[in-house]
Design a protein around this motif. Structure first.
Motif, short mmCIF file in Angstrom:
data_model
loop_
_atom_site.label_atom_id
_atom_site.label_comp_id
_atom_site.label_asym_id
_atom_site.label_seq_id
_atom_site.Cartn_x
_atom_site.Cartn_y
_atom_site.Cartn_z
N VAL A 587 0.85 -1.19 0.00
CA VAL A 587 0.00 0.00 0.00
C VAL A 587 0.89 1.24 0.00
O VAL A 587 2.05 1.19 0.40
CB VAL A 587 -0.95 0.02 1.21
N ARG A 588 0.35 2.35 -0.46
CA ARG A 588 1.16 3.54 -0.64
C ARG A 588 1.43 4.27 0.68
O ARG A 588 2.49 4.85 0.86
CB ARG A 588 0.48 4.49 -1.62
N ARG A 589 0.47 4.27 1.58
CA ARG A 589 0.67 5.07 2.80
C ARG A 589 0.73 4.18 4.03
O ARG A 589 1.79 3.71 4.40
CB ARG A 589 -0.46 6.11 2.91
N ALA A 590 -0.42 3.95 4.67
CA ALA A 590 -0.42 3.19 5.92
C ALA A 590 -1.32 1.98 5.79
O ALA A 590 -2.41 2.05 5.24
CB ALA A 590 -0.91 4.08 7.06
N LEU A 591 -0.83 0.86 6.31
CA LEU A 591 -1.66 -0.34 6.35
C LEU A 591 -2.76 -0.17 7.39
O LEU A 591 -2.53 0.43 8.45
CB LEU A 591 -0.83 -1.55 6.73
N PRO A 592 -3.95 -0.69 7.13
CA PRO A 592 -4.94 -0.77 8.21
C PRO A 592 -4.35 -1.58 9.37
O PRO A 592 -3.54 -2.48 9.15
CB PRO A 592 -6.12 -1.51 7.56
N PRO A 593 -4.73 -1.28 10.60
CA PRO A 593 -4.07 -1.91 11.75
C PRO A 593 -4.49 -3.34 12.02
O PRO A 593 -4.00 -3.95 12.96
CB PRO A 593 -4.50 -1.00 12.92
N ASP A 594 -5.37 -3.90 11.21
CA ASP A 594 -5.95 -5.19 11.57
C ASP A 594 -5.93 -6.23 10.46
O ASP A 594 -6.64 -7.22 10.54
CB ASP A 594 -7.40 -4.99 12.03
#
Length: 790
Positions: A587-594
């Motif tokens: 992913v380009r920015r941040a992964l979902p936390p889950d």
């Protein structure tokens, strides 16, 4: 229709378009689109849509509504979502071919301010409509005549808006009746009646159009049938909900709880330094009425910043909210703005964001404001406030901004529900707030509904609407195994789930039993609110939310992956190149936390030992073949899957499908997928082994899935940097279970490749470009030969 006739007709239309205003052009494009709608039944039952049929239908209807709304009113009264709608229609309606072209052009015509863009889109709309009419067997009316007649009517009736279809229904033979029948068979009676009235009687209800505009986003997301049911149920007697929701997010210690209190009361006492929100705190804020505006109830949700709770946040975030992101301006490096803004993008459904910098002594924080706003257009503006400072002016100004935003947003101040549903909502909330009843049975709910004049079917739909709007939560037996449907106080659920998660984390236990409930809920009030049968309900709800899975058949023991140990275990097996498959989701920015936690929940039947799980990864054993294993690891912004064993191709395909479905559920994120390139046995020489010992970051090791498919379809070769050679991708395709048809078969011979190159086959030629500055033409062949079947 031959090409010459089609071009002639198009020229005739383009000539008539000159001199029309933008409003007239949009009205004309809309008329063309309406006339084209019956062609949606060219395949009965709209069966060219295999999935999400209701969503596809509504995307078309919504695009048309936005267009005519622009023409009837003006752009200032229409939501600024045309580009989004145009994109949705282009994607959703793609399989509807020509009909999609027409409606997409309408959306584009309304999306842009430039007159030239409108003319082009309107011209495309009309031309596509003529092409559709020409497919009708034995058509008696010249399609060009219909289109030109519409144009003349619009010119003569300036500035009136034309919605009359001039008795053209007979040109369709059976097509129109099929369209109405298909709508009704797909539970879209509302839309069938709307278009029957328009085509047969020339009636278009403008008030109903405006009512469709304020249908809640949560209802619209369910598709055409759900929107129709919602509008049918409203009836003539309606009430404004006058409720809004504010969600405050940010890192631990940023000042979120202080802000929540100051919004409600400027003189509120600030929390103690060691006071921290455990999960989510919901505070009521009543805004007094102003002028002709009634009092408004705002629910402020203060979410914990502690990372252990982030996986649960998605369960309670939603669209139709105002989000406030609190940036801790008192520190320099502890903020993760992109991470939090990405979560809002994923779960907020397009909700607006106020970016609040909580700074000390007017300290200017170094924030890339333009970059963030470019990446996250939902940011409305930046605000600088010292929340705890005695000078309250800036806090007062921000508080007023929030109040104006809430009062002026049509998503809240124009939200209607039926009068009967409103009375039922009031009774339910009275149970929660005054009688302190957190849950009632379905039978008790029906008593309340009957008391407020709702029959069982209407009550069920009202209940679904209230659940969708987040006013109360409903879980039926289809969702909750073994439980009668209950009506829940949202605060009761959030408090319970977060307390379970926090207790497990604080006690380093990710496996909990029902008996642990007495240790989790210890104070007298909690003991009364959460007896063992209610703890069991919360366990089941955590399963539904994919926060946990049951470890036993009696459903008394759960495992919560988000509170697993943070460190990866020792002794993980090695996955040697040549004996493994590797794919990476980036992913380009941040992964979902889950992502990892949800993957573990979904594939929990493949867990061999608890010691092989950790918070950011898992070792799983294929259920169909014990010899095949896989590691799934979160690494920065990547999810890396490595598989080996006798059924590695099959297992990788299953894991790929599972992970894709998880990412699809986030709606606003599209990861790129890469595969490790596989090479033939001949290349496994000493030099290859040396390169692989240099580490896993050697360039040229992976290939983008789109590039892999593109090159392979045309029989291309891939430049593989570790061995400085062009290789075929046949082994890679076979290994990852991808079967593609080879269109062209190329063979590169007698070539001397100089410099670092990246190349791919495009169509029937090889395209190469130089990377670096070695001074030679990339892809230059000494013999100047490129052999193949082009």
């Amino acid at each position: 229709m031959d090409k010459q006739t089609w071009e002639k007709n198009r020229e005739a239309i383009a000539k008539r378009l000159k001199g029309l205003s933008k409003v007239q052009m949009v009205n004309f494009a809309w008329l063309c689109a309406v006339r084209s709608l019956p062609f949606l039944s060219s395949e009965r039952g709209f069966n060219y849509w295999e999935e999400k049929k209701q969503i596809h239908l509504y995307s078309i209807f919504e695009a048309m509504d936005l267009s005519i709304m622009f023409a009837i009113n003006d752009r200032n009264n229409v939501p600024l979502s045309f580009k989004t709608v145009a994109t949705i229609v282009a994607t959703d309606a793609d399989v509807a071919t020509d009909v999609a072209t027409v409606v997409y052009a309408v959306a584009v015509a309304t999306a842009y301010d430039a007159t030239t863009a409108t003319v082009a889109a309107t011209d495309t709309t009309a031309a596509a409509a003529i092409r559709l009419y020409s497919t009708i067997p034995d058509i008696k009316t010249d399609p060009l005549k219909i289109i030109l007649n519409d144009l003349e009517l619009i010119k003569k009736n300036t500035p009136a808006i034309i919605t009359q279809l001039n008795d053209t229904i007979e040109i369709y033979p059976d097509l129109f009746s099929h369209f109405i029948e298909d709508l009704k068979e797909n539970d879209c009676h509302y839309w069938a009646n709307l278009y029957e009235n328009l085509f047969i009687n020339g009636i278009y209800d403008r008030e109903e159009l405006l009512r469709r505009h304020i249908v809640p986003e949560e209802i619209r997301a369910q598709g055409a049938a759900a929107v129709g049911h919602y509008l049918e149920q409203l009836g003539d007697e309606v009430e404004l909900i006058n409720e809004a929701r504010i969600i405050i997010l940010g890192e631990k210690g940023a000042g979120k709880t202080s802000l929540a209190r100051k919004l409600i009361d400027l003189n509120a006492q600030l929390p103690d330094e060691d006071e921290s929100t455990a999960g989510v705190s919901v505070l009521p804020w009543r805004l007094a009425g102003e002028g002709d505006r009634d009092e408004m109830l705002v629910h402020i949700w203060d979410f914990a910043g502690h990372s252990i709770t982030h996986a649960a946040h998605r369960c309670f975030m939603s669209s139709r909210c105002l989000y406030i992101y609190v940036y801790n301006g008192r520190v320099e490096h502890d903020n993760r703005s992109a991470y939090w803004l990405e979560q809002i993008k994923l779960y907020g459904g397009g909700s607006p964001v106020l970016f609040l910098v909580n700074e000390k002594d007017r300290h200017q924080s170094d924030i890339a404001k333009k970059t963030l706003r470019h990446d996250f257009p939902l940011i409305q503006d930046y605000y600088h406030v010292d929340i705890g400072h005695q000078d309250k002016e800036r806090m007062r100004s921000f508080r007023q901004t929030v109040m104006d935003f809430v009062r002026g947003n049509p998503s809240w101040n124009q939200q209607e529900i039926s009068a009967a549903t409103y009375r039922m909502k009031r009774d339910l909330q009275s149970n929660f707030t005054k009688r302190h009843i957190d849950a009632i049975t379905l039978e008790q709910f029906h008593e309340i509904a009957d008391r407020n004049g709702l029959d069982p079917e209407s009550a069920r739909r009202s209940l679904q609407d209230l659940h969708t709007l987040g006013i109360c939560l409903w879980y039926n037996e289809e969702t909750m195994q073994g439980f009668n449907a209950l009506i829940m106080n949202p605060g009761w659920i959030t408090d319970g789930i977060y307390k379970i998660i926090n207790w497990g984390h604080n006690n380093a236990r990710h496996i909990l039993s029902l008996n642990d409930g007495r240790l989790i809920f210890t104070n007298p009030e909690d003991k009364q609110r959460y007896p063992q049968e209610k703890v069991k309900f919360l366990f089941e709800l955590m399963r539904v939310y994919e926060l946990a899975f049951f470890k036993d058949e009696n459903q008394r023991i759960i495992s919560i992956p988000s509170i697993l140990p943070i460190d990866r275990p020792d002794g993980l097996p090695e996955f040697v190149f040549g004996e493994r498959l590797v794919m990476e989701f980036r992913v380009r920015r941040a992964l979902p936390p889950d992502v990892i936690a949800r993957l573990i929940v979904r594939r929990n039947h493949e867990i061999f030992a608890e010691e092989e799980l950790w918070r950011e990864g898992a070792l799983l054993h294929y259920h169909a073949d014990d010899s095949t294993i896989a590691t799934i690891i979160e690494d920065d912004r990547n999810i890396i899957v490595t598989v080996k064993g006798g059924s590695q191709t099959e297992y990788l395909a299953e894991l790929r499908d599972t992970i894709r479905k998880i990412f699809d559920s986030y709606k606003a994120i599209e990861p790129e997928l890469f595969y490790e390139v596989l090479v033939s046995e001949e290349m496994m020489d000493h030099r290859m082994e040396l390169l692989y010992r240099m580490g896993d970051d050697m360039p040229g090791r992976v290939i983008d899935e789109k590039q892999l498919k593109g090159i392979s379809k045309h029989g291309g070769l891939f430049y593989y940097k570790p061995v400085d050679e062009m290789i075929t991708l046949d082994k890679t395709l076979k290994g990852y279970g991808m079967n593609l048809t080879i269109i062209n078969n190329y063979e590169l011979s007698n070539c001397e490749l100089t410099g670092d190159i990246i190349g791919e086959f495009i169509g029937d030629r090889y395209s190469a470009g130089q990377v670096g500055n070695q001074g030679a033409n990339a892809g230059e062949c000494s013999s100047q030969t490129l052999n193949g079947n082009a």
